[in-house]
Design an enzyme around this catalytic site. Sequence first.
Site, PDB file in Angstrom:
ATOM      1  CG  ASP A   3      -2.293   1.111   5.691  1.00 12.26           C
ATOM      2  OD1 ASP A   3      -1.568   0.378   6.367  1.00 12.26           O
ATOM      3  OD2 ASP A   3      -2.752   2.194   6.099  1.00 12.26           O
TER       4      ASP A   3
ATOM      5  CE  LYS B 188       4.331  -1.162   2.507  1.00 13.09           C
ATOM      6  NZ  LYS B 188       3.158  -0.302   2.600  1.00 13.09           N
TER       7      LYS B 188
ATOM      8  N   GLY C 140       2.190  -2.718   9.616  1.00 12.16           N
ATOM      9  CA  GLY C 140       1.410  -3.932   9.858  1.00 12.16           C
ATOM     10  C   GLY C 140       1.193  -4.600   8.522  1.00 12.16           C
ATOM     11  CG  HIS C 141       3.946  -5.379   6.022  1.00 14.09           C
ATOM     12  ND1 HIS C 141       5.248  -5.345   5.639  1.00 14.09           N
ATOM     13  CD2 HIS C 141       3.517  -4.095   5.945  1.00 14.09           C
ATOM     14  CE1 HIS C 141       5.593  -4.093   5.351  1.00 14.09           C
ATOM     15  NE2 HIS C 141       4.552  -3.330   5.541  1.00 14.09           N
TER      16      HIS C 141
ATOM     17  CD  GLN D 155       5.978   2.921   8.034  1.00 23.86           C
ATOM     18  OE1 GLN D 155       7.169   3.007   7.815  1.00 23.86           O
ATOM     19  NE2 GLN D 155       5.505   2.061   8.915  1.00 23.86           N
TER      20      GLN D 155
END
Length: 432
Positions: free
Chosen positions: A13, A16, A40-41, A225
Amino acid sequence: MANVAIIGAQWGDEGKGKIVDLFTQDADIVVRFQGGNNAGHTLVVDGEKTVLHLVPSGALHPDKLCVIGNGVVVDPEILIQEIDGLKRRGHLQDDSRLRISEQAHVIMPYHKAIDLARERLRGKGKIGTTGRGIGPAYEDKIARVGIRFIDLLEEDTFRDKLQRNIEEKNFYLKAILQEKALDFNEIHEGYGRYRVRLRGYVTDTGLLLDREIRAGKRVLFEGAQGTLLDVDHGTYPFVTSSSTITGGACSGSGVGPQHIQQIIGISKAYTTRVGSGPFPTEIDGPDGETLRREGAEFGATTGRSRRCGWFDAVGVRHAVRTNGLTGLALTKLDVLTGFKKIPICTAYRYEGKAVNEFPASSKVMQGAEPVYEKMDGWDAPLDDVRKFSDLPANAQKYVRRIEEVIGTEIILVSVGPGRERTILLKNPFGEA
Ligand code: IMP
């Protein structure tokens, strides 16, 4: 010609998605190489927010090739939903822009059932997984019983493997985890539909990448991650089940290390973590609430509220070393506006002794107390700052001090979610 890896330097988080999206402008190909839809990007482009879980962040650029490498574990149902969602919004119109490795492993319904049931049984000792079946899918890969895309494409191979696996998984689900058995026919039919839908995207992506790199194309390897969640180098057992570090970019895409020239770590200007596990700089109190509120620290995948703390140089130094970082992008500096003092953790203390290196022992990590150096804060909002020299003097000092304590160069400072809210000091692709 530089190829670049973007790696999380904390517990995920770090922002990225935004940085990958930014550098994608100078790349031809974006590759995901590990993890799955536990990631989750979040990308904000022209005020529109998109959250990607599996498709590489290059998907918002029409001319980029997006590759899901062999190291990724793919939930086909989620992937199809994501592709459909992107297409509806005008992205990914050309199917040849997305390629899935034939060696990538497929997440099966029993992986999700096992993940969720185990977490329930662990009670207070739970890892706090995303419940997406990631760990059990990687277990099957290592145990050599996993189902890869190439296996899914061969109807007879898929039937055989599923038959063998379902027997064992159903026994485990019923007898050990007290769950219901899963139905072979239902899974067989459902995955048959996924085969038809995804077949056209599947190929030998290692070979494809090799050809493209030889042809002079620029590749961006998109980590998911973060280093402190790496299965080898993170806070084991409170980690994810893949190699999140640069080494994982090679094994998870089939590309040799000589092809990665720049390795950029991403770190927030403070620290967050979701799920359980040690977190020495976690703030228990109003400052933690302020960070959560100002930084909108809620998970992009699960919506869980993130634990918040001060910048931990011990953890980021560990990331610099294990990844071979050539530079660091520091995100969310704007969130720190308004704090009178901003602590930086430069070392830990355990049982009265200084600890300068990231400890492998869970016991030491759980008991580690942060040693802080307190920096003066600033009040001016950073939203419109685009040049480093325009940052308030104390914000500049804060960034420079981080650079010193982690021992690597800061190449970018992010001051907001949008693409434009960025201070770029150095482009890892060079004068692209
Ligand atoms: P899993 O990857 O779902 O097995 O979860 C293992 C640990 O990694 C849990 O603490 C999760 O919260 C954490 N985790 C997994 N994916 C992410 C991510 O994308 N960002 C932050 N934490 C993650």
